[in-house]
Write an enzyme that holds these catalytic residues in place. Sequence first.
Site, short mmCIF file in Angstrom:
data_model
loop_
_atom_site.label_atom_id
_atom_site.label_comp_id
_atom_site.label_asym_id
_atom_site.label_seq_id
_atom_site.Cartn_x
_atom_site.Cartn_y
_atom_site.Cartn_z
N LYS A 128 0.81 -1.22 0.00
CA LYS A 128 0.00 0.00 0.00
C LYS A 128 0.85 1.27 0.00
O LYS A 128 0.48 2.26 -0.63
CB LYS A 128 -0.95 0.01 1.19
CG LYS A 128 -0.27 0.17 2.54
CD LYS A 128 -1.30 0.26 3.66
CE LYS A 128 -0.60 0.38 5.01
NZ LYS A 128 0.15 1.63 5.15
N THR A 129 2.00 1.24 0.70
CA THR A 129 2.85 2.44 0.73
C THR A 129 3.37 2.76 -0.67
O THR A 129 3.43 3.93 -1.08
CB THR A 129 4.02 2.25 1.70
OG1 THR A 129 3.52 1.94 3.00
CG2 THR A 129 4.87 3.51 1.79
N ASP A 172 -3.68 7.51 4.44
CA ASP A 172 -3.13 6.19 4.76
C ASP A 172 -3.78 5.68 6.05
O ASP A 172 -4.18 6.47 6.91
CB ASP A 172 -1.62 6.31 4.95
CG ASP A 172 -0.94 4.96 5.07
OD1 ASP A 172 -1.56 3.94 4.71
OD2 ASP A 172 0.22 4.92 5.53
N GLU A 173 -3.89 4.36 6.19
CA GLU A 173 -4.45 3.73 7.39
C GLU A 173 -5.82 4.30 7.76
O GLU A 173 -6.11 4.65 8.90
CB GLU A 173 -3.48 3.89 8.59
CG GLU A 173 -2.07 3.37 8.34
CD GLU A 173 -1.97 1.85 8.35
OE1 GLU A 173 -3.03 1.19 8.37
OE2 GLU A 173 -0.85 1.33 8.33
N GLN A 225 -7.56 -4.87 9.68
CA GLN A 225 -6.46 -4.51 10.58
C GLN A 225 -6.81 -3.33 11.47
O GLN A 225 -5.94 -2.64 11.98
CB GLN A 225 -5.19 -4.19 9.77
CG GLN A 225 -4.62 -5.38 9.02
CD GLN A 225 -3.26 -5.09 8.43
OE1 GLN A 225 -2.25 -5.02 9.11
NE2 GLN A 225 -3.23 -4.92 7.11
N ARG A 249 2.10 -11.00 10.41
CA ARG A 249 3.44 -10.43 10.62
C ARG A 249 4.50 -11.43 10.19
O ARG A 249 5.66 -11.06 9.98
CB ARG A 249 3.69 -10.12 12.10
CG ARG A 249 2.79 -9.09 12.77
CD ARG A 249 2.64 -7.83 11.98
NE ARG A 249 1.45 -7.90 11.13
CZ ARG A 249 1.20 -7.10 10.11
NH1 ARG A 249 2.06 -6.18 9.78
NH2 ARG A 249 0.10 -7.23 9.40
#
Length: 777
Positions: free
Chosen positions: A76-77, A276-277, A307, A655
């Site tokens: 996504k970044t 973002d987020e 998330q 993770r």
Amino acid sequence: MAGKPFRVTRLFFPRIAHSLLASRTVAAMLTRMMSAQSPITETPLPYMQGLNEGQREAVVTTEGPLLVLAGAGTGKTRVLTTRIAHLILQGKAFPGQILAVTFTNKAAGEMRERVEHFLTGPTAPVQESESPRPASGVWLGTFHSIGVKILRRHAEVLGFTPQFTILDSDDQHRIIKQLMTEHNIDNQKQPGKVILSIIQSWKDKALIPEKVSGAMTDEHGAGAIAAAMYPRYQERLQQLNAMDFGDLLLHCVSLFQTQPHILKEYQQRFKYILVDEYQDTNVAQYLWLRLLAQGHHNLCCVGDDDQSIYGWRGAEVGNILKFEKDFPEAQVIRLECNYRSTPPILAAASHLIAHNKERLGKTLYTDSKVEGDPLRIKSVWDDGEEARFVGEEVEAYQRDGHRLNDMAVLVRAGYQTRSFEERFMTLGLNYRVVGGLRFYERMEIRDAVAYLRLVNQNQDDLAFERIINTPKRGVGKATLEQIHTYAREQNCSLFDSLSALLEQAAIKGKAAKPLAEFVKHIFQWRSLTDTMPLADLMDRILEDSGYRAMWQAEKSPEAAGRVENLRELVRALAEFDTMEHFLEHISLVLDTESSDAPQDQLSIMSLHAAKGLEFPVVFLTGWEEGLFPSQRTMDEKGTTGLEEERRLAYVGITRAQKHCIISHAANRRIYNQWQSSIPSRFLQELPEEHTEILEGGTYSQRASGPALFQKGIDAFVKKGPKLDLGAPSPTGFKKGQMVTHVKFGQGIILNIEGDHLTVAFSGAGKKKIMADYVKAA
């Protein structure tokens, strides 16, 4: 061939504009002219090479509202930064017309570096620029940093000057305490930190004092006091020309809502907005974004509803779930190709999170040809065995070539770290606690240990100074100075000085009685050191001193964790024969912790702190009902809390890049008593084909998934009362049957009386409950 000369001209002509005219405006106009003549060709632009189809679509879909559902590890970044570069390089916007917001300064810095690379690096269409940092004009930062930037420009409108101060938490607490004192409110009965946290929660909801309704407060408790203090607190901040962090968004929203001309200025300025987020936004951030996006409607929100794990600090998962309702014309693009984890890890995570009902839905997959190992599950007798197991696994992975930096131990509760820290120190494994202090460095542990140190010897002046007014005993500067002066004159310890002054009735005022109680308790505790087990003595000290009660009365978010840590300390003391042995151990631990940190370290952290990180090897520990999912969270939030806990489990699994090992214990010591545990319901929700049970477990040899869960239940039943399993009762249930309750989780029916069931719930204990409120598990 006809297309080639045009393509060369398209890329070459803006270079000439930059080098000869040295004008970004002219260059951008020419670029826009060229991009208007021809759509993006089928050949990817240089800066978009390597993007998959979904990522590329998210980059080039620039007009209108867009929700990018970006699963864990889906890049996504890169999408966000490539999109910013694309808007600039295609002439759709000047840097100053782009607003990009995220949650941390680290994320903002990383995004800015990547955008700079796209605009000036080897893949940039235009190598020459009049600015060495062409992305510097982009409004890129955290919500709070952007808020400060706007407020400093318009501070006078709100009654501040542009030089207003931003207060830290200590300053905020000091102001609240002053206001409470002025209005004769006892800070001990209603701690200022609690009042402040309530006020901050209202600010997160964009509620100014006038909008706080009676329904949001209690009649006589902290809520009512907070409602009374809120307007006075805001008035004091204005007098000081200061704002707290909550104000940085609250005042922005108020500014936009009350000053339409200012709102219009920013609506016109920001042609494109990127977030973002988005799943972590609170109400104030949501309103701020909606107001700004009403100008050009080009709002791109990137996030993952699976998330969303920060509900406890104000995040509203509903913001992302209702995006399409808020923006009916919105497009939704799902990024599901994961570049982090192996197929079994992704399959297990997707299967688990599918049990949540409140989600938009997506399934992670990978193009990797690596088969990967299944999730390995280990059942152990207690947390000591769990720590030994993890330590052995860490050493085995080291022998296989993994560095300690490649591995992480993730816990649900802070107190879990102690057993791992102790074990790793025994094995000589270097470790770090990420996002928090090591167990024995925590404030509440240092305070409790200081009581033991003073009981052990009168001369420990440092311990005395630490605890003499903790909890509050009304000891002011004058009393402390009196104690210090007498100690210097008589060449004695501070404790002996206090004892002597009390005997002489030299200490006056409200501190005299509680200090006399303090001294009496120290002597009482000292007399018990030879006859009472150390763990019981610590429990007695925490009770008599009021220290544990102080934290139990505290309603701040961290208070419950501090109480749990104190319980863990009591548990730890059971492993030591004498107080001297324990205090020596503490000294060695703290000495080790203060030494220079090595480069290669194993990470220990909470599941919350692990979000955004990745490791080749991940240990997920404490997967037991009541611990994970957290019973407290389910008690407070019911189904909503359970779904957030499941999202936390999903975050933990994702993770892991290559290896994921889950452990759960059959027994844990709680309130200084051993309690049996059953495996977490999340283990039941893992797919059997992607899990493997390790040999030698407490419950099972080769069971997995639901079978493992049932084995754990069977073991739990065997420890309890014998159940006479009979035919179903009129309720449709029978003794020994597994049932589930929305609040208490899963349990076993012990008895049936009419339409009432007696159920043993793991974590919640025995409950008598109506049959209508449970269902078969």
